[in-house]
Design a protein around this motif. Structure first.
Motif, PDB file in Angstrom:
ATOM      1  N   PHE B 423       7.798  -8.304  13.652  1.00 41.28           N
ATOM      2  CA  PHE B 423       6.515  -8.086  13.189  1.00 41.28           C
ATOM      3  C   PHE B 423       6.380  -6.464  12.518  1.00 41.28           C
ATOM      4  N   TYR B 424       6.784  -5.677  13.728  1.00 40.91           N
ATOM      5  CA  TYR B 424       6.819  -4.369  13.687  1.00 40.91           C
ATOM      6  C   TYR B 424       7.574  -3.654  12.604  1.00 40.91           C
ATOM      7  N   LEU B 425       9.134  -4.406  12.435  1.00 45.04           N
ATOM      8  CA  LEU B 425       9.741  -3.815  11.181  1.00 45.04           C
ATOM      9  C   LEU B 425       9.171  -4.227  10.170  1.00 45.04           C
ATOM     10  N   MET B 426       8.522  -5.582   9.822  1.00 47.70           N
ATOM     11  CA  MET B 426       8.100  -6.145   8.497  1.00 47.70           C
ATOM     12  C   MET B 426       7.046  -5.272   8.120  1.00 47.70           C
ATOM     13  N   ALA B 427       6.129  -4.983   9.311  1.00 49.84           N
ATOM     14  CA  ALA B 427       4.769  -4.145   9.035  1.00 49.84           C
ATOM     15  C   ALA B 427       5.222  -2.577   8.299  1.00 49.84           C
ATOM     16  N   ARG B 428       6.559  -2.473   8.417  1.00 44.97           N
ATOM     17  CA  ARG B 428       7.009  -0.983   7.891  1.00 44.97           C
ATOM     18  C   ARG B 428       7.426  -1.515   6.406  1.00 44.97           C
ATOM     19  N   PHE B 430       9.937  -3.861   5.550  1.00 45.82           N
ATOM     20  CA  PHE B 430      11.279  -4.549   5.763  1.00 45.82           C
ATOM     21  C   PHE B 430      11.248  -6.085   5.630  1.00 45.82           C
TER      22      PHE B 430
END
Lengths: 241, 472
Positions: B423-428, B430
């Protein structure tokens, strides 16, 4: 730019938000306050598309319904969430994450070495030791360092809307000041919307919210100007009961 | 495995792209019949014009192979059909010193694999083994002038018979296990390296192993002797075409690191998924010497490989860094053995595994602090990452500690890619597969940074492909 209508969010059958309405206009700074468990973080994560939630109602960003989108699709519209508890991703260097975000979000011809120079300067301005940038994202970072990295990512992300979920928790006075001022500067220069979730007046001193919204048991119970936040700081949320 | 609504439209399963799966027309100077007999062994020895003692060693090893039962531990070996395998295939007349003299279809294979270019760019010497024989060999003149020897094992047996005889089977005798016996009976090819006292070989020496024919058995035999105070980095890569039937790769690698010397041995094993890879690798490490195994297992159907260090001299050090990637139909049973025989010896093992799409990765390791290993120290860290519910990871550590002053640490973690990390990276911004790949790349980064750059890039490329394939 952000328009939320009758938003209901539940986690494992438990309703957290029960019919929330909210709007943030471009260039507007909105403070969201409320006691623990009132649904503030849930709202932030629901806007970003966290998979744990069951959602009813509407979230529109720039007139586009986003409730059906994945977090990356929402992110790519220009929404940036600075999370309350940033997770560690060992082995993925902070520097490399920042570079990848930067490349994806900015039309740039700058080389990786030019970027490195720039990001080290930005980190220094935030009081973040640039040696940390070579480590894994949030891996072994202190609370304050994590929040600074969130801020640094926000800078390279170039957002249209910033959501800050208790970015002031666990920060010392100096760190709070530098982060809040950085966000305020970016918000002001680029005319972007800011939703700042907080318990404390202090961060709002630097951010000058246009409006303050108080959430209680999943609903907006009070709305006012910056003085409302002051009042809450003094007397607690009790006044709204 | 998408957890982020809405689900992407699911693609039908497609095999992962395996860049090295191509094959060329099989031409051979000599090819043995299928199956293993005394005659096959004698014929191999005769073609190679070997001394009689080597033939006798081969025949003894054959007897051991025939009498030893199949191992019942590790992976599933029951499907290996020893009768269906070609044990010896001589692809060309000999080892050439110029690529121009290598038969064109073989040369083209190595060109596709990028070997001649790598040789020009960053290698100190190259050996290219195709099927059973080394077809090409080079060594920089400056290294040759310093007395460094780098040649095929067959050539070494003829030119440096006394040395080969002295060291052959010394740390891995034929009777060590069923597959070392098999190798000792039918070995062919492999590298021989000797680095004289005090000589530091700065550029890596590389061997490239290629199987082209179907049902092929490749049994290279490698011997590395690093004399006192010398150092060398040897790199091997392996690939094969994709066939519906199985091939077998059973190598033996013996290394001798003399007083104060240093040897690093890097393997990127990327066999196609129809290859059984059953390899015995062991290093004898003398006083204040350092042995490092860097072992990447990406390909093969089943790998059973446990690079070992025997820390025989005071202050000897051993390090084994490994990464195993197990996808559909793959079982990577890999690990390490650290045998401490002398005082103040230390060893470190870092093992990282990734399993997905039903793949299985196991860590199997031994730490043995013998009675003479005063102040022996060992640290083992095994981290496993499991990407979906169909996949599996196991850890089988064995510690045998005969001293009360030993310090032995073992840490093991098993993790899944956390939803919060994704979630953290998708929220960036990706996409899910890219976010997963970023997490996986981060996970293996401690090993990847030890690899030569070209291999690090290749490993990351593979991880990206596999992540793409694993979503939807």
């Amino acid at each position: 730019m952000l328009k939320i209508n009758n938003l209901k969010v539940s986690v494992e059958e438990k309703q957290i938000l029960s019919g929330l309405d909210m709007e943030i206009k471009p260039g507007e700074v909105v403070a969201l306050m409320g006691p623990n468990g009132s649904g503030k973080s849930t709202l932030a994560n629901a806007i970003m598309g966290h998979p744990n939630f069951k959602i009813n109602g509407s979230i529109k960003f720039e007139n586009k319904e986003i409730t059906g989108l994945t977090p990356d699709q929402r992110s790519n519209l220009g929404i940036y969430l600075a999370t309350q508890n940033p997770v560690a991703i060992p082995g993925l260097s902070a520097q490399s994450l920042l570079w990848q975000i930067y490349k994806a979000r900015n039309e740039t011809k700058s080389s990786i070495s030019e970027f490195k120079e720039w990001i080290v300067a930005q980190a220094a301005a935030l009081g973040l030791n640039s040696e940390l940038l070579t480590r894994g994202v949030n891996d072994g970072f202190s609370g304050g360092e994590k929040k600074k990295l969130e801020t640094l990512q926000m800078l390279v992300f170039n957002p249209k809307l910033i959501i800050m979920d208790e970015i002031d928790s666990g920060l010392d006075v100096d760190a709070l000041k530098v982060i809040a001022k950085t966000v305020a500067k970016v918000a002001n220069e680029r005319k972007i919307g800011v939703l700042v979730i907080t318990h404390y007046w202090r961060i709002l001193e630097y951010l000058n919210p246009d409006r303050v919204i108080v959430l209680e048991a999943g609903k907006v119970v009070r709305e006012g100007d910056a003085t409302l936040a002051h009042e809450i700081e003094k007397t607690g949320y009790g006044v709204t009961l | 495995m998408t957890r982020f609504a809405p689900l992407k439209k699911s693609k039908s399963w497609e095999p992962l792209e395996y860049k090295y799966g191509f094959k060329v027309e099989e031409k051979s100077v000599y090819k043995s019949e299928r199956g293993l007999t005394k005659e096959v062994v004698e014929k191999i020895s005769q073609i190679k014009k070997e001394p009689e003692w080597m033939l006798q060693k081969r025949l003894e090893a054959l007897k051991i192979f025939e009498t030893k039962p199949m191992p019942t531990w590790g992976g599933d070996l029951s499907k290996i059909d020893f009768e269906n395998i070609f044990y010896y295939l001589k692809p060309s007349q000999g080892t050439e010193k110029s690529w121009d003299d290598v038969p064109s279809e073989i040369r083209e294979t190595y060109e596709k694999l990028g070997i001649p270019k790598a040789e020009k760019d960053y290698l100190g010497g190259v050996k290219a083994q195709y099927e059973s024989e080394v077809v090409y060999g080079s060594l920089q003149k400056s290294l040759a002038d310093k007395g460094v020897l780098f040649m095929g094992m067959d050539e070494a047996l003829l030119k440096h018979e006394a040395v080969v005889k002295e060291y052959f089977g010394r740390v891995i005798p034929a009777g060590d296990n069923k597959f070392s016996a098999l190798n000792s009976a039918v070995w062919s090819g492999g590298s021989f390296i000797y680095v004289p006292k005090g000589v530091k070989v700065d550029l890596p020496l590389q061997a490239y192993f290629r199987i082209n024919a179907a049902n092929m058995g490749q049994f290279e035999r490698t011997m590395i002797i690093v004399d006192e105070g010398a150092s060398v980095h040897y790199v091997e890569g392996c690939t094969a075409p994709i066939y519906s039937t199985d091939s077998l790769h059973a190598a033996v690698v013996e290394i001798f690191v003399k007083k104060g010397a240093r040897c690093r041995y890097t393997t990127i094993q990327n066999w196609s998924t129809n290859v059984y890879n059953l390899v015995t690798k062991r290093a004898w490490v003398e006083e204040e010497a350092i042995m490092e195994w860097v072992d990447g297992n990406l390909g093969s159907k089943l790998t059973m490989k446990y690079p070992s260090v025997i820390l025989a001299g005071r202050g000897a050090r051993g390090e084994i860094l490994s990464v195993a990637v197990a996808g559909e139909g793959q079982h990577q049973d890999a690990g390490a053995k650290c045998i401490h025989l002398a005082p103040n010896t230390s060893s470190r093992v870092i093992s990282k595994s990734i399993s997905f799409r039903g793949g299985r990765a196991s860590y199997r390791g031994t730490v043995n602090i013998g009675p003479g290993a005063e102040n022996g120290r060992s640290k083992v860290v095994c981290d496993a990452l499991i990407l979906d519910d169909k996949s599996r990871s196991d850890t089988y550590p064995t510690n045998k500690i005969f001293r009360s002053d030993a310090v032995v640490e073992h840490e093991a973690t098993v993790s899944k890619i956390g939803e919060e990390q994704l979630f953290y990276l998708m929220a960036r911004g990706f996409e899910e597969h890219e976010a997963e790949a970023m997490i996986v790349r981060g996970f293996i980064e401690p090993i990847v940074r030890e690899l030569p750059m070209e291999y690090a890039v290749e490993l990351n490329r593979l991880i990206n492909l596999q992540m793409e394939g694993s979503v939807g």
